[in-house]
Design an enzyme around this catalytic site. Sequence first.
Site, PDB file in Angstrom:
ATOM      1  CG  HIS A 166      -1.745   1.230   1.387  1.00 57.30           C
ATOM      2  ND1 HIS A 166      -3.103   1.248   1.140  1.00 57.30           N
ATOM      3  CD2 HIS A 166      -1.426   2.486   1.745  1.00 57.30           C
ATOM      4  CE1 HIS A 166      -3.573   2.464   1.348  1.00 57.30           C
ATOM      5  NE2 HIS A 166      -2.565   3.240   1.722  1.00 57.30           N
ATOM      6  CD  GLU A 167       1.270   3.658   3.776  1.00 59.68           C
ATOM      7  OE1 GLU A 167       1.480   4.679   3.100  1.00 59.68           O
ATOM      8  OE2 GLU A 167       0.268   3.521   4.496  1.00 59.68           O
TER       9      GLU A 167
ATOM     10  CG  HIS B 170       0.555   6.385  -0.796  1.00 61.20           C
ATOM     11  ND1 HIS B 170      -0.557   6.965  -1.383  1.00 61.20           N
ATOM     12  CD2 HIS B 170       0.125   5.863   0.376  1.00 61.20           C
ATOM     13  CE1 HIS B 170      -1.607   6.794  -0.596  1.00 61.20           C
ATOM     14  NE2 HIS B 170      -1.229   6.126   0.482  1.00 61.20           N
TER      15      HIS B 170
ATOM     16  CE1 TYR C  68      -3.582  10.300   0.256  1.00 59.00           C
ATOM     17  CE2 TYR C  68      -3.495  11.787   2.132  1.00 59.00           C
ATOM     18  CZ  TYR C  68      -3.567  10.509   1.623  1.00 59.00           C
ATOM     19  OH  TYR C  68      -3.620   9.431   2.476  1.00 59.00           O
TER      20      TYR C  68
ATOM     21  CD  GLU D 124      -4.917   6.428   1.384  1.00 58.45           C
ATOM     22  OE1 GLU D 124      -5.063   5.244   1.758  1.00 58.45           O
ATOM     23  OE2 GLU D 124      -3.860   7.049   1.556  1.00 58.45           O
TER      24      GLU D 124
ATOM     25  CG  ASP E 140     -10.190  10.505   5.863  1.00 61.97           C
ATOM     26  OD1 ASP E 140      -9.738   9.446   5.363  1.00 61.97           O
ATOM     27  OD2 ASP E 140      -9.516  11.286   6.541  1.00 61.97           O
TER      28      ASP E 140
ATOM     29  CG  HIS F 129      -7.559   6.840   4.785  1.00 60.93           C
ATOM     30  ND1 HIS F 129      -7.194   8.078   5.264  1.00 60.93           N
ATOM     31  CD2 HIS F 129      -6.401   6.207   4.475  1.00 60.93           C
ATOM     32  CE1 HIS F 129      -5.876   8.183   5.255  1.00 60.93           C
ATOM     33  NE2 HIS F 129      -5.370   7.060   4.776  1.00 60.93           N
TER      34      HIS F 129
END
Length: 564
Positions: free
Chosen positions: A377-378, A381, A392, A401, A464, A466
């Site tokens: 996931h990270e 980014h 974002y 996301e 948000d 997420h």
Amino acid sequence: MSRLRQHVPALRKDRASRTSGASRTSRRLATAGVATTAAVLMAAALSPTAGAADRPTGASAVEHATDALKDRAAALGLTSAQGTAVRDVIVDRDGSQHVRYDRTYHGLPVLGGDFVLHLAPDGAYRSASRATRSTLSLPSVTPKVSAPKAAGIATQALRAVNLGQSLKKLQAKPRLVVDALHGAPKLAWRTDAVAQDTQGNPVARTVLTDATTGAQIDAWDSIETATGDGSSLYSGTVPLETTASGSTYQLKDPTRGNTYTGDAANKTDLCIFGICFVRAPSTVFTDTDNHWGTGATADRASAAVDAQYGTDETWDYYKNVHGRNGIAGDGKGSYNRVHYGKNYNNAFWDDSCFCMTYGDGDGSTFGPLVALDVAGHEMTHGVTSKTAALNYSGESGGLNEATSDILGTMVEWYADNPSDAGDYLIGEEIVRSGFGKPALRFMDKPSKDGNSADYWSSSVGNLDVHYSSGVANHFAYLLAEGSGPKTINGVSYDSPTYNGSTVTGIGRDKVGKIWYRALTVYMTSSTKYAGARTATLNAAKDLYGAGSTEYAAVAAAWSAVNVN
């Protein structure tokens, strides 16, 4: 307790042989009054075409794009007041070329000024994908709102989202930009506000302020995270490539760009506006027998094993499935820091250090955040940052996301690890009893987390990021597996549709390829859900044909989440 086996490099020689460095070419061009600086990542450009001498290279793609800009500057809204810079280059197997640009106006960065030129194999112009189509013409680039006032607005915004905490070392730095993302282009301050919370962990927020009126235009968290996404020490015994150094071994992988994992010693960074006065350490882990960790949190090397393994699998997924040689496509490895901060319930990718950072969790809500899907996931980014750079906030932030959830999930499936089998749950390994749910997010029905959206509506962009990501996550699940109840790898799913339709899946491998191509070729910083539908349809057409089952399935899956 059993010890995690560190395999010697010879056991992974097959993967090592496919990993190589990349060269970088830079050049300065001037066409039709538009200054163009091209920093061409050759690995990204060549990866689909390696070994094909008769196909365009990254450098020739930039030359073709330069010619196209000369002829079409006016159509693209380019004037002598504007500059462009190449961000990324993709060359398809058939020789088609896609050159992505950023834009400036009187030297100021333009938010939403990015565009992609699509060229035929012979270099002829085909089309362009543009983040915005607004005319860039401002009466002045001199702000009426001062920089200190913009800084004050941003620090207030950071305090507002951290209520109940006494922030320390609070700083803010405004940068003048042109905002073309939010309606008519306007002069704006983009201010990064940073601080430390009561435990010394970093908090940050970016605030966009109208430089004429002082009104806040937008704001978003500066550390791109999936809070709590991850797991600790659940990957079992895994193979690792290391580097011999005298009588010891370093947890550094020479076959994957020298990626390595270090110990942050529970310290944090002190960084202001991209300048770090103090960096938490990243002291590379060493071992005498090349057998690392014990599988228990008491051994600090155990978390390092998971972090390095996650980096390995993410590197291999992008390399072997998409032809991308490293996060930036240039063959250079990132690095990991584990044991960051105190009870830090987070993991994040940081472009400024080109590194992944993992907290240990607080033990009651989350465990150490070093799971396989966290790594995927990270670090995705980082891929997004080097390609579409999805803004974002709003719907674009939700897509940012979702990209990390979707492709991070594909990394987990790619790894095929029986100790952490592939699934469509996000963060299922790290949640503890204090969290109250079996996972952070659920791709088959995102609303099961209590916050995420199953379907698109006009208010999705207010959520948000997420939670607005739920629409794309739901789309990806439906496209991969289809609607209705089913059990996959022992996990029960039951995915509904907005329009009551029955969706038939095309398989997760095709979904990953479609989404990656859409991200790297067609999406731009301002892409919203309607644009994501178009981008993925274009990607499906490129990969499988306009009349293909896959193309029809993409359309059906978007309709099933109310993106029409």
